[in-house]
Enzyme design. Sequence first.
Site, mmCIF file in Angstrom:
data_model
loop_
_atom_site.group_PDB
_atom_site.id
_atom_site.type_symbol
_atom_site.label_atom_id
_atom_site.label_comp_id
_atom_site.label_asym_id
_atom_site.label_seq_id
_atom_site.Cartn_x
_atom_site.Cartn_y
_atom_site.Cartn_z
ATOM 1 N N ALA A 1 2.381 9.127 3.940
ATOM 2 C CA ALA A 1 3.216 8.282 3.092
ATOM 3 C C ALA A 1 3.854 9.073 1.959
ATOM 4 O O ALA A 1 5.040 8.898 1.648
ATOM 5 C CB ALA A 1 2.391 7.124 2.537
ATOM 6 N N GLY B 1 4.012 7.308 14.293
ATOM 7 C CA GLY B 1 4.276 8.731 14.416
ATOM 8 C C GLY B 1 3.602 9.540 13.328
ATOM 9 O O GLY B 1 2.952 8.998 12.434
ATOM 10 N N ASP C 1 1.051 12.846 16.156
ATOM 11 C CA ASP C 1 0.218 12.131 15.187
ATOM 12 C C ASP C 1 -1.207 12.662 15.184
ATOM 13 O O ASP C 1 -1.864 12.730 14.135
ATOM 14 C CB ASP C 1 0.239 10.633 15.516
ATOM 15 C CG ASP C 1 0.100 9.772 14.279
ATOM 16 O OD1 ASP C 1 -0.082 10.308 13.178
ATOM 17 O OD2 ASP C 1 0.170 8.529 14.400
ATOM 18 N N GLY D 1 0.840 -1.185 0.000
ATOM 19 C CA GLY D 1 0.000 0.000 0.000
ATOM 20 C C GLY D 1 0.877 1.238 0.000
ATOM 21 O O GLY D 1 2.096 1.167 -0.195
ATOM 22 N N ALA D 2 0.287 2.398 0.240
ATOM 23 C CA ALA D 2 1.044 3.643 0.188
ATOM 24 C C ALA D 2 2.131 3.686 1.255
ATOM 25 O O ALA D 2 3.279 4.048 0.983
ATOM 26 C CB ALA D 2 0.097 4.830 0.345
ATOM 27 N N SER E 1 -4.949 13.519 5.187
ATOM 28 C CA SER E 1 -5.494 12.567 6.151
ATOM 29 C C SER E 1 -6.794 11.934 5.646
ATOM 30 O O SER E 1 -7.785 12.622 5.401
ATOM 31 C CB SER E 1 -5.768 13.276 7.484
ATOM 32 O OG SER E 1 -6.540 12.468 8.340
ATOM 33 N N LYS F 1 -6.049 8.339 17.587
ATOM 34 C CA LYS F 1 -5.989 9.605 16.837
ATOM 35 C C LYS F 1 -6.781 9.523 15.536
ATOM 36 O O LYS F 1 -7.300 10.542 15.050
ATOM 37 C CB LYS F 1 -4.537 9.994 16.575
ATOM 38 C CG LYS F 1 -3.726 8.986 15.759
ATOM 39 C CD LYS F 1 -3.739 9.239 14.283
ATOM 40 C CE LYS F 1 -2.974 8.176 13.537
ATOM 41 N NZ LYS F 1 -2.934 8.411 12.067
#
Length: 326
Positions: free
Chosen positions: A134, A130, A238, A9-10, A248, A185
């Site tokens: 990506a 953290g 984060d 994935g990314a 995000s 988060k």
Amino acid sequence: MNITVLGAGAWGTALALSAAPRHPTLLWARDAVQAERMRAERRNTRYLPEVALPASLQVGSDLQAALAHARDGLIVVATPMAALRSTLSQLPDRARICWLCKGFEAGTGLLGHEVAREVRPEAHVGVLSGPSFALEVARGQPTALVAASVEAGLRQAAVDAFHSDTLRIYTSTDPVGVEVGGAVKNVLAIATGIADGMEAGLNGRAALITRGLAEITRLGVALDARAETFMGLSGLGDLVLTATGALSRNRQVGLKLAEGKALPDILHELGHVAEGVYSAATVLQRAQARGVEMPITEAVVGVIEGRWSPRQALEQLMGRNARAEW
């Protein structure tokens, strides 16, 4: 050091890109067609099309060959949380393993280190987490992460693998705190996206992030994490990035929920996993089992499950009685 990254994935691709100039690195893709396309095009057109793959980065879909590559090195699990258990079950008993996934396992409510304790108790394990998108890591933009494990050797292996001029790796002996911060988060980023989509204002955003950090800390301490961990990269860092950054996915979910879009349609448009959607209910269940109050998380779950509109969720939060901050 030989490094194998399991999951193309990314985020897995970005970490493999980061390590490849300094270490023999192999990126494993579950889909053989995807792996072949990446080898031919030298680009992950599905998940990270913006950055070319260096010639030094190997790409394959043969799991046994990928594991053999990292026999005396480091295995990095870059799958979604839902696949962590099945992936760990296929790895050697005493391998050095760190994972990137953030969340609680659906059904069991377990964090990554708890899953590993059940599946691979003899392995040397840790988590790398953290504030990191990506794409920025893949581009070589400055980033800081934390490698957390109770084993000094695993922490050092993560530093040796990834610490560079553009990617700074700090270490922690508190994997519980690092994992709680990384999991919760995502839920709070959905809440912030909802509030921003409703134009609740910058004051409201600051309050939401601050009180969200308090929720993360309460749950983490109840699960035997150290409170100071949540003031670091995997907690405050984060949370701020995921709650406010345009890249995000969890924030995007919140913004679109505020627009009135249906959750299945949002996830289809997104095309990537938004862990907060899948872990929100589990976070709340784990908190309730420990007697931890998490009103923001509860509001997000209410919206995701369709019991509250975004407006009703905001009214529930603002209508709570006054109380001491700590």
